[in-house]
Design an enzyme around this catalytic site. Structure first.
Site, PDB file in Angstrom:
ATOM      1  N   ARG A   1      14.311  11.319   2.779  1.00 15.52           N
ATOM      2  CA  ARG A   1      13.677  10.075   2.336  1.00 15.52           C
ATOM      3  C   ARG A   1      12.224  10.316   1.943  1.00 15.52           C
ATOM      4  O   ARG A   1      11.777   9.879   0.891  1.00 15.52           O
ATOM      5  CB  ARG A   1      13.738   9.052   3.485  1.00 15.52           C
ATOM      6  CG  ARG A   1      13.466   7.608   3.136  1.00 15.52           C
ATOM      7  CD  ARG A   1      12.079   7.283   2.787  1.00 15.52           C
ATOM      8  NE  ARG A   1      11.974   5.872   2.413  1.00 15.52           N
ATOM      9  CZ  ARG A   1      10.876   5.296   1.961  1.00 15.52           C
ATOM     10  NH1 ARG A   1       9.796   6.020   1.786  1.00 15.52           N
ATOM     11  NH2 ARG A   1      10.845   4.023   1.637  1.00 15.52           N
TER      12      ARG A   1
ATOM     13  N   LYS B   1       6.830   7.934 -11.999  1.00 12.88           N
ATOM     14  CA  LYS B   1       5.605   7.169 -12.308  1.00 12.88           C
ATOM     15  C   LYS B   1       4.734   7.946 -13.297  1.00 12.88           C
ATOM     16  O   LYS B   1       4.134   7.385 -14.214  1.00 12.88           O
ATOM     17  CB  LYS B   1       4.832   6.865 -11.026  1.00 12.88           C
ATOM     18  CG  LYS B   1       5.565   5.877 -10.121  1.00 12.88           C
ATOM     19  CD  LYS B   1       4.880   5.678  -8.783  1.00 12.88           C
ATOM     20  CE  LYS B   1       5.611   4.647  -7.943  1.00 12.88           C
ATOM     21  NZ  LYS B   1       5.014   4.502  -6.589  1.00 12.88           N
TER      22      LYS B   1
ATOM     23  N   ASN C   1       2.709   0.345  -4.341  1.00 11.49           N
ATOM     24  CA  ASN C   1       3.273  -0.935  -4.796  1.00 11.49           C
ATOM     25  C   ASN C   1       3.506  -1.786  -3.549  1.00 11.49           C
ATOM     26  O   ASN C   1       4.509  -1.622  -2.843  1.00 11.49           O
ATOM     27  CB  ASN C   1       4.579  -0.700  -5.556  1.00 11.49           C
ATOM     28  CG  ASN C   1       5.147  -1.985  -6.124  1.00 11.49           C
ATOM     29  OD1 ASN C   1       5.103  -3.033  -5.459  1.00 11.49           O
ATOM     30  ND2 ASN C   1       5.657  -1.936  -7.349  1.00 11.49           N
TER      31      ASN C   1
ATOM     32  N   GLU D   1       6.757  -2.485  -0.895  1.00 11.23           N
ATOM     33  CA  GLU D   1       6.649  -2.155   0.535  1.00 11.23           C
ATOM     34  C   GLU D   1       6.954  -3.365   1.408  1.00 11.23           C
ATOM     35  O   GLU D   1       7.690  -3.269   2.395  1.00 11.23           O
ATOM     36  CB  GLU D   1       5.251  -1.612   0.840  1.00 11.23           C
ATOM     37  CG  GLU D   1       4.961  -0.258   0.226  1.00 11.23           C
ATOM     38  CD  GLU D   1       3.589   0.278   0.592  1.00 11.23           C
ATOM     39  OE1 GLU D   1       3.086   1.144  -0.133  1.00 11.23           O
ATOM     40  OE2 GLU D   1       3.027  -0.161   1.613  1.00 11.23           O
TER      41      GLU D   1
ATOM     42  N   THR E   1       5.568   9.331   2.773  1.00 16.15           N
ATOM     43  CA  THR E   1       6.170   9.376   1.426  1.00 16.15           C
ATOM     44  C   THR E   1       5.074   9.334   0.372  1.00 16.15           C
ATOM     45  O   THR E   1       5.082  10.101  -0.603  1.00 16.15           O
ATOM     46  CB  THR E   1       7.133   8.189   1.224  1.00 16.15           C
ATOM     47  OG1 THR E   1       8.165   8.222   2.219  1.00 16.15           O
ATOM     48  CG2 THR E   1       7.756   8.217  -0.163  1.00 16.15           C
TER      49      THR E   1
HETATM   50  C1  LIG Z   1       8.403   4.822  -3.152  1.00 21.49           C
HETATM   51  C2  LIG Z   1       7.491   4.182  -3.911  1.00 21.49           C
HETATM   52  O1  LIG Z   1       6.142   4.465  -3.828  1.00 21.49           O
HETATM   53  C3  LIG Z   1       5.348   3.897  -2.770  1.00 21.49           C
HETATM   54  C4  LIG Z   1       6.015   4.130  -1.459  1.00 21.49           C
HETATM   55  C5  LIG Z   1       6.931   3.234  -1.004  1.00 21.49           C
HETATM   56  C6  LIG Z   1       7.793   3.604   0.184  1.00 21.49           C
HETATM   57  O2  LIG Z   1       7.577   4.686   0.753  1.00 21.49           O
HETATM   58  O3  LIG Z   1       8.720   2.821   0.491  1.00 21.49           O
HETATM   59  C7  LIG Z   1       7.107   1.971  -1.613  1.00 21.49           C
HETATM   60  C8  LIG Z   1       6.285   1.593  -2.649  1.00 21.49           C
HETATM   61  C9  LIG Z   1       5.127   2.403  -3.047  1.00 21.49           C
HETATM   62  O4  LIG Z   1       3.958   1.968  -2.388  1.00 21.49           O
HETATM   63  C10 LIG Z   1       7.865   3.133  -4.902  1.00 21.49           C
HETATM   64  O5  LIG Z   1       7.004   2.756  -5.723  1.00 21.49           O
HETATM   65  O6  LIG Z   1       9.068   2.711  -4.851  1.00 21.49           O
END
Ligand SMILES: C=C(O[C@@H]1C=C(C(=O)O)C=C[C@H]1O)C(=O)O
Length: 290
Positions: A151, A162, A190, A194, A267
Site C-alpha cells: 500500500r 501525478k 489531496n 484523505e 505513502t
Molecule cells: C495517494 C494519494 O496521494 C496522497 C496520499 C493519500 C493516501 O495515502 O491515502 C491520499 C491522498 C493524497 O494526499 C492520492 O492522491 O490518491
C-alpha cells in the site's frame, strides 16, 4: 491492478481503486493478527538459535526464510513488491516483461514500516502476554507487513501518475529542480481524498470488526449476551459500550489512527522521494521546460 496490463496503468482513479481494495486486505490482516497475544519474544533478537545463523528475532528469521522462497518465484521482480530482508536469491523463473511504468528507483521504506508496525501497531491490536502461538503470530505479522508495504509503496505509481499529468508536470519539474520538498508535498496532497478515505475506513473497520448474524444484523458478542432492556442505567450503558468496543475483533479508532499517523504520511513520503529522483537521467521534453 494487473501491472502487466499496459492500458491505462497510471490512471489516478484506477490507482486509487487499488488503494481502496488494499484497505480491506490491511484491515483483515490486522484482524487475523489480533487473534493472538502480543508474543513479544518473537520480536526480540537472540531468543532462539536459527539454522541459518541469523542473530535476529524469530519474526526476522521467519520473514527472511519466506522471502527467500518468494524471491525464487520472482515475487520481487514485480514493481509493486518490496522485500524486508536481504540477501535474497535470484529468481528460478524467467522474469516477466513489465511495462516500464515507473522511473528507475531504489526506494524501499520497509525498515520504517517494520519499526512503526512493531512499536505502534501490534501493541494496540493484540492482547498483552504470551500464548505460545509464535508461528501463527509470525505468519499474521508477515501478512500485515506485506499488505502495508504494498500500500505504502503504491505511492510511487500515484506520484508517477501525478507527474505525468500535463497540467502539473511543469510545476513538478520546477519544484524538483529546486529540491523543494515541502512544496512538492503540498502539491501532491489531496485532503479531500484523505478525509473520504478515513470516513470509509472507520465504517469498514466497524463492520469487518463485528459479527454478523444469520439474519444479517451487525452485532458484537456483547449484544447477544447483554439484556435487551431499553432502560439500562447510564452506567450500564457506558459499560455496555465499553464491552461492545472490547468485544470487536479490532478497534475502528486504532485502524483510523494507523492510517492517519502512519500509512498516509509514509505513502506521501514515498511520493516525495520518488518525485525528487524523477528527473535523474530523464530528458525533459521541450513542451515541459519552464
Ligand atoms: C495517494 C494519494 O496521494 C496522497 C496520499 C493519500 C493516501 O495515502 O491515502 C491520499 C491522498 C493524497 O494526499 C492520492 O492522491 O490518491
Amino acid at each position: 491492478m494487473n501491472l502487466l496490463n499496459k492500458d491505462d496503468a497510471l490512471s489516478l482513479a484506477r490507482l486509487r481503486d487499488v488503494l481502496i481494495r488494499l484497505e480491506d486486505t490491511i484491515i483483515f490482516a490486522l484482524i487475523e493478527r489480533a487473534q493472538f497475544a502480543l508474543n513479544d519474544c518473537t520480536y526480540q533478537p537472540g531468543v532462539y538459535k536459527y539454522d541459518n545463523g541469523s542473530q535476529g528475532s524469530f519474526l526476522e528469521y521467519f520473514l527472511h526464510e519466506m522471502e527467500k522462497v518468494h524471491a525464487r518465484v520472482r515475487r520481487y521482480t514485480s514493481p509493486d513488491e518490496y522485500p524486508f530482508t536481504s540477501p535474497l536469491p535470484e529468481p528460478m523463473l524467467p522474469t516477466l516483461d513489465f511495462p516500464p511504468t515507473l522511473h528507475p528507483n531504489k526506494i524501499n521504506v520497509n525498515k520504517d514500516i517494520m519499526e512503526r508496525y512493531l512499536q505502534d501497531i501490534v501493541p494496540k491490536i493484540c492482547a498483552p502476554g504470551d500464548d505460545l502461538n509464535y508461528g501463527s503470530s509470525a505468519t499474521r505479522d508477515t501478512e500485515c507487513l506485506q499488505a502495508l508495504s504494498k500500500r505504502i509503496h503504491y505511492g510511487k505509481f500515484i506520484a508517477e501518475s501525478k507527474f505525468m499529468d500535463p497540467t502539473q508536470q511543469k510545476t513538478y519539474i520546477r519544484l524538483i529542480q529546486n529540491k523543494d520538498r515541502d512544496a512538492i508535498m503540498e502539491l501532491l496532497t489531496n485532503r479531500t481524498v484523505e478525509a473520504a478515505l478515513l470516513r470509509r475506513l472507520r465504517r469498514k473497520a466497524l463492520i469487518y470488526g463485528s459479527d454478523i448474524t444469520e439474519t444479517g444484523e451487525i452485532v458484537t458478542k456483547e449484544d447477544q449476551e447483554t439484556p435487551t432492556t431499553s432502560t439500562a442505567a447510564n452506567g450500564d450503558k457506558q459499560q455496555h459500550q465499553q464491552q461492545e468496543q472490547s468485544s470487536r475483533k479490532i478497534q475502528a479508532d486504532v485502524v483510523v489512527d494507523l492510517y492517519e499517523r502512519f500509512v498516509i504520511p509514509l505513502t506521501k513520503e514515498v511520493e516525495v522521494e520518488y518525485l525528487l529522483q524523477r528527473l535523474d537521467g530523464w530528458q525533459i521534453p521541450e513542451e515541459s521546460k519552464n
